[in-house]
Design a protein around this motif. Sequence first.
Motif, PDB file in Angstrom:
ATOM      1  N   VAL A   1      -9.885   5.821   1.511  1.00  0.00           N
ATOM      2  CA  VAL A   1      -9.051   5.809   0.313  1.00  0.00           C
ATOM      3  C   VAL A   1      -9.708   4.995  -0.789  1.00  0.00           C
ATOM      4  N   MET A   2     -10.182   3.808  -0.472  1.00  0.00           N
ATOM      5  CA  MET A   2     -10.779   2.936  -1.471  1.00  0.00           C
ATOM      6  C   MET A   2     -12.090   3.514  -2.022  1.00  0.00           C
TER       7      MET A   2
ATOM      8  N   ILE B   1      -0.445   4.512  -1.742  1.00  0.00           N
ATOM      9  CA  ILE B   1      -1.427   5.382  -1.089  1.00  0.00           C
ATOM     10  C   ILE B   1      -0.718   6.587  -0.477  1.00  0.00           C
TER      11      ILE B   1
ATOM     12  N   ILE C   1     -12.078   5.796 -10.575  1.00  0.00           N
ATOM     13  CA  ILE C   1     -11.862   4.775 -11.627  1.00  0.00           C
ATOM     14  C   ILE C   1     -13.142   4.408 -12.326  1.00  0.00           C
TER      15      ILE C   1
ATOM     16  N   LYS D   1     -10.973   6.110  -4.480  1.00  0.00           N
ATOM     17  CA  LYS D   1     -10.404   5.405  -5.639  1.00  0.00           C
ATOM     18  C   LYS D   1     -11.518   4.871  -6.535  1.00  0.00           C
ATOM     19  N   SER D   2     -12.534   4.270  -5.945  1.00  0.00           N
ATOM     20  CA  SER D   2     -13.628   3.709  -6.751  1.00  0.00           C
ATOM     21  C   SER D   2     -14.426   4.798  -7.464  1.00  0.00           C
TER      22      SER D   2
ATOM     23  N   ASN E   1       0.812  -1.224   0.000  1.00  0.00           N
ATOM     24  CA  ASN E   1       0.000   0.000   0.000  1.00  0.00           C
ATOM     25  C   ASN E   1       0.844   1.272   0.000  1.00  0.00           C
TER      26      ASN E   1
END
Length: 66
Positions: free
Chosen positions: A58-59, A30, A66, A62-63, A27
């Motif tokens: 964070v995820m 990040i 993207i 990110k999602s 990671n």
Amino acid sequence: IRYETIISETGKRLDHYAYDYYGDANNWWIIAAASGIGWWMQVPEGVVLRVPLDLQEVMTVKSEII
């Protein structure tokens, strides 16, 4: 994203910090992204690093990107 600010130390790479904070050296990206320092694992001593505190935050971001 909530984060902690730290100063890099001699001989410590981003993967070391990722392991310390997240338990997973993979990671490191990040911390690199949050700190705006590009995609290098090695950073000189004295660089200000932003370490996000919550990987779920964070995820989520990110999602959304993207």
